[in-house]
Design an enzyme around this catalytic site. Structure first.
Site, PDB file in Angstrom:
ATOM      1  N   GLU A 161      43.438 102.089  40.355  1.00  0.00           N
ATOM      2  CA  GLU A 161      42.358 103.060  40.319  1.00  0.00           C
ATOM      3  C   GLU A 161      41.751 103.274  41.693  1.00  0.00           C
ATOM      4  O   GLU A 161      41.701 102.368  42.514  1.00  0.00           O
ATOM      5  CB  GLU A 161      41.288 102.608  39.329  1.00  0.00           C
ATOM      6  CG  GLU A 161      41.745 102.870  37.910  1.00  0.00           C
ATOM      7  CD  GLU A 161      40.716 102.500  36.875  1.00  0.00           C
ATOM      8  OE1 GLU A 161      39.624 102.047  37.237  1.00  0.00           O
ATOM      9  OE2 GLU A 161      41.019 102.685  35.697  1.00  0.00           O
ATOM     10  N   CYS A 220      36.634 104.371  47.390  1.00  0.00           N
ATOM     11  CA  CYS A 220      36.888 102.949  47.143  1.00  0.00           C
ATOM     12  C   CYS A 220      38.359 102.805  46.769  1.00  0.00           C
ATOM     13  O   CYS A 220      38.800 103.365  45.770  1.00  0.00           O
ATOM     14  CB  CYS A 220      35.963 102.491  46.008  1.00  0.00           C
ATOM     15  SG  CYS A 220      36.246 100.794  45.509  1.00  0.00           S
ATOM     16  N   CYS A 276      45.217  90.687  41.198  1.00  0.00           N
ATOM     17  CA  CYS A 276      44.709  89.843  42.287  1.00  0.00           C
ATOM     18  C   CYS A 276      45.157  88.418  42.024  1.00  0.00           C
ATOM     19  O   CYS A 276      45.194  87.991  40.873  1.00  0.00           O
ATOM     20  CB  CYS A 276      43.172  89.912  42.326  1.00  0.00           C
ATOM     21  SG  CYS A 276      42.434  89.128  43.780  1.00  0.00           S
ATOM     22  N   CYS A 299      38.165  85.188  40.517  1.00  0.00           N
ATOM     23  CA  CYS A 299      36.707  85.184  40.444  1.00  0.00           C
ATOM     24  C   CYS A 299      36.305  85.438  38.991  1.00  0.00           C
ATOM     25  O   CYS A 299      36.789  86.384  38.372  1.00  0.00           O
ATOM     26  CB  CYS A 299      36.129  86.232  41.385  1.00  0.00           C
ATOM     27  SG  CYS A 299      36.706  85.994  43.078  1.00  0.00           S
ATOM     28  N   CYS A 328      34.874  88.854  37.690  1.00  0.00           N
ATOM     29  CA  CYS A 328      35.547  90.087  38.104  1.00  0.00           C
ATOM     30  C   CYS A 328      36.664  90.433  37.135  1.00  0.00           C
ATOM     31  O   CYS A 328      37.493  89.585  36.808  1.00  0.00           O
ATOM     32  CB  CYS A 328      36.106  89.901  39.516  1.00  0.00           C
ATOM     33  SG  CYS A 328      37.187  91.251  40.043  1.00  0.00           S
ATOM     34  N   GLY A 337      42.113  93.926  44.115  1.00  0.00           N
ATOM     35  CA  GLY A 337      42.881  93.103  45.038  1.00  0.00           C
ATOM     36  C   GLY A 337      42.095  92.538  46.197  1.00  0.00           C
ATOM     37  O   GLY A 337      40.966  92.955  46.476  1.00  0.00           O
ATOM     38  N   CYS A 349      32.141  98.946  40.226  1.00  0.00           N
ATOM     39  CA  CYS A 349      32.775  97.775  40.842  1.00  0.00           C
ATOM     40  C   CYS A 349      33.169  96.733  39.816  1.00  0.00           C
ATOM     41  O   CYS A 349      32.371  96.384  38.967  1.00  0.00           O
ATOM     42  CB  CYS A 349      31.741  97.090  41.739  1.00  0.00           C
ATOM     43  SG  CYS A 349      32.098  97.217  43.436  1.00  0.00           S
TER      44      CYS A 349
HETATM   45  N1  SAH Z   1      38.728  91.235  46.637  1.00  0.00           N
HETATM   46  C1  SAH Z   1      37.717  91.731  47.466  1.00  0.00           C
HETATM   47  C2  SAH Z   1      37.442  93.205  47.276  1.00  0.00           C
HETATM   48  C3  SAH Z   1      37.426  93.760  45.889  1.00  0.00           C
HETATM   49  S1  SAH Z   1      36.067  93.408  44.852  1.00  0.00           S
HETATM   50  C4  SAH Z   1      36.458  90.927  47.282  1.00  0.00           C
HETATM   51  O1  SAH Z   1      36.389  90.128  46.367  1.00  0.00           O
HETATM   52  O2  SAH Z   1      35.552  91.083  48.092  1.00  0.00           O
HETATM   53  C5  SAH Z   1      34.736  94.409  45.509  1.00  0.00           C
HETATM   54  C6  SAH Z   1      33.355  93.842  45.188  1.00  0.00           C
HETATM   55  O3  SAH Z   1      33.039  93.990  43.795  1.00  0.00           O
HETATM   56  C7  SAH Z   1      33.257  92.342  45.481  1.00  0.00           C
HETATM   57  O4  SAH Z   1      32.052  92.016  46.104  1.00  0.00           O
HETATM   58  C8  SAH Z   1      33.303  91.773  44.096  1.00  0.00           C
HETATM   59  O5  SAH Z   1      32.767  90.488  44.105  1.00  0.00           O
HETATM   60  C9  SAH Z   1      32.505  92.791  43.312  1.00  0.00           C
HETATM   61  N2  SAH Z   1      32.685  92.709  41.850  1.00  0.00           N
HETATM   62  C10 SAH Z   1      33.783  92.332  41.179  1.00  0.00           C
HETATM   63  N3  SAH Z   1      33.563  92.391  39.847  1.00  0.00           N
HETATM   64  C11 SAH Z   1      32.296  92.800  39.678  1.00  0.00           C
HETATM   65  C12 SAH Z   1      31.491  93.081  38.528  1.00  0.00           C
HETATM   66  N4  SAH Z   1      31.971  92.942  37.300  1.00  0.00           N
HETATM   67  N5  SAH Z   1      30.243  93.520  38.725  1.00  0.00           N
HETATM   68  C13 SAH Z   1      29.760  93.705  39.989  1.00  0.00           C
HETATM   69  N6  SAH Z   1      30.475  93.475  41.101  1.00  0.00           N
HETATM   70  C14 SAH Z   1      31.735  93.021  40.950  1.00  0.00           C
HETATM   71 FE1  SF4 Z   2      37.822  87.993  43.341  1.00  0.00          FE
HETATM   72 FE2  SF4 Z   2      37.904  90.312  44.694  1.00  0.00          FE
HETATM   73 FE3  SF4 Z   2      40.119  89.361  43.455  1.00  0.00          FE
HETATM   74 FE4  SF4 Z   2      38.071  90.280  42.018  1.00  0.00          FE
HETATM   75  S1  SF4 Z   2      39.338  91.465  43.389  1.00  0.00           S
HETATM   76  S2  SF4 Z   2      39.250  88.383  41.638  1.00  0.00           S
HETATM   77  S3  SF4 Z   2      36.306  89.666  43.260  1.00  0.00           S
HETATM   78  S4  SF4 Z   2      39.019  88.416  45.154  1.00  0.00           S
END
Ligand code: SAH
Ligand code: SF4
Length: 394
Positions: free
Chosen positions: A115, A128, A135, A139, A142, A194, A368
């Site tokens: 996406e 974005c 990934c 986390c 996420c 990712g 996000c």
């Molecule tokens: N992998 C990278 C970039 C992608 S995630 C990273 O982790 O930084 C982009 C942002 O969205 C990150 O700060 C991530 O922690 C946040 N994010 C992921 N899932 C989320 C959620 N469910 N609600 C709010 N922010 C989220």
């Molecule tokens: Fe963590 Fe970013 Fe990967 Fe989501 S996309 S699992 S926030 S590293």
């Protein structure tokens, strides 16, 4: 994966040059395009000029058809057509939110889908983009973290997301027209699916294309790469890309960060902060963005806010508070508005800008961490998600 298992990379990127069929020019660096043209028979003496011409057609005028490249001889165009393609991801669906946010589902080689989200704002527009299908990291808050990694995106697939968005926004100027200074797509954030720093070379090559003077021409100050904290690659980001950095910080103790952002077990808060302290900045005004997702009762107390300020002391920083975007089956809840405001206030009083990120495009699930894809088919079980989050039996 057990709590102590190392975070490994099981990634393979499809080669740019597929064994059969023509080479895609999209995603090649200038140098690589020049070499590809020479290999395909372009005289070495002409290769630099031809690269410049083709580059301009693709990245400045948005042309995908060799026949439209009118400053190239007909026979040369025919030759190019046999050996090369100009391919971008295919847009499968397109949704437009009430607030103007656009979400595209695009299909890449192998039938995978990622996406891409366009967010219009006053005086600017941010795209974005994704760097991987799924990934490797896990986390726990996420949605992408619940999907297994399928593969890294190629540089062509990464910059291709920018090209398809410009197509949809109708933003390509007529060939020969003066450069347009007002841009609908003025900023790029690598905050989709990712971990960009686990696909470093492809992300770097794609962003070099985005910054190239002769094409999309985005300043390095308008590109932000968000990482969960892949410390060894942070310095490389400054050296080889030079874009702005955002870090998914999300917690103020190693105990909590280990659960939310498990890469913390490999590079903990102190190690991460050290890398950020030494991150070179082009200008004094450049700041590192600390992303902080607000999770009810997990990381959102006043103590957390005070600790956060102490931790980042000395680092030129912005703090971006992100109200948690809930997804079905998520093991957390969003903090209340009052809690988020109280937290923001402490940060603000300490002298930091602390914008609360307004969720955009919620009606089309474009926020996000909500980006999802066909990769969902390869979902981890709920038990696995909870175990990884250290929440089993809660
Ligand atoms: N992998 C990278 C970039 C992608 S995630 C990273 O982790 O930084 C982009 C942002 O969205 C990150 O700060 C991530 O922690 C946040 N994010 C992921 N899932 C989320 C959620 N469910 N609600 C709010 N922010 C989220
Ligand atoms: Fe963590 Fe970013 Fe990967 Fe989501 S996309 S699992 S926030 S590293």
């Amino acid at each position: 994966m057990s709590a102590t298992a190392p975070i490994t990379q099981d990634v393979h990127t499809i080669p740019r040059k597929l064994p059969e069929g023509p080479v895609n020019l999209v995603g090649l660096t200038r140098q690589a395009m020049r070499e590809a043209l020479i290999e395909a028979g372009t005289p070495e003496k002409q290769a630099k000029m031809r690269t410049g011409q083709i580059w301009q057609w693709i990245y400045q005028w948005g042309v995908r058809d060799f026949d439209a490249m009118t400053n190239l001889a007909k026979a040369y165009r025919a030759d190019l057509k046999e050996k090369f393609v100009i391919e971008v991801p295919e847009v499968v669906t397109r949704k437009v939110s009430d607030d103007g946010t656009r979400k595209y589902l695009v299909r890449i080689a192998g039938g995978h889908e990622v996406e891409v989200v366009y967010i219009p704002e006053e005086g600017r527009g941010t795209l974005c983009i994704s760097s991987q299908v799924g990934c490797t990291l896990t986390c726990s808050f996420c949605h992408t973290g619940t999907q297994k990694l399928v593969r890294n995106l190629t540089a062509g697939e990464i910059i291709g997301q920018v090209l398809v968005a410009r197509d949809d926004l109708g933003e390509w100027p007529e060939p020969g027209a003066p450069k347009n200074e007002t841009r609908l797509l003025s900023n790029i954030v690598l905050m989709g699916m990712g971990e960009p720093l686990y696909n470093f070379e492809n992300v770097r090559d794609a962003m070099k294309i985005a910054m190239d003077e002769e094409g999309i021409q985005l300043s390095r100050r308008r590109i932000t790469l968000s990482t969960s904290g892949v410390v060894p690659e942070i310095e490389r980001t400054a050296d080889e890309i030079g874009c702005q950095l955002a870090v998914s910080f999300h917690a103020t103790t190693d105990e909590v960060r280990d659960k939310l952002v498990p890469i913390n077990k490999r590079w903990n808060i102190e190690t991460l902060l050290e890398a950020l302290r030494t991150y070179p900045r082009g200008r004094n005004s450049e700041r590192i963005t600390f992303e902080y997702v607000m999770l009810d009762g997990v990381n959102d107390s006043d103590e957390d806010a005070h600790r956060l300020i102490r931790l980042i002391e000395g680092i030129p920083a912005k703090i971006n508070l992100i109200p948690f975007n809930e997804w079905p089956g998520a093991p957390y809840r969003r903090s209340s508005n009052n809690r988020i405001r109280a937290f923001a206030n402490i940060v603000y009083q300490a002298g930091y800008a602390s914008p609360i990120r307004t969720p955009r495009g919620e009606d089309i699930m474009a926020a996000c961490g909500q980006l999802k894809s066909a990769t969902e088919r390869a979902r981890k079980s709920r038990r696995q998600i909870e175990a990884e989050a250290g929440l089993a039996g809660r």
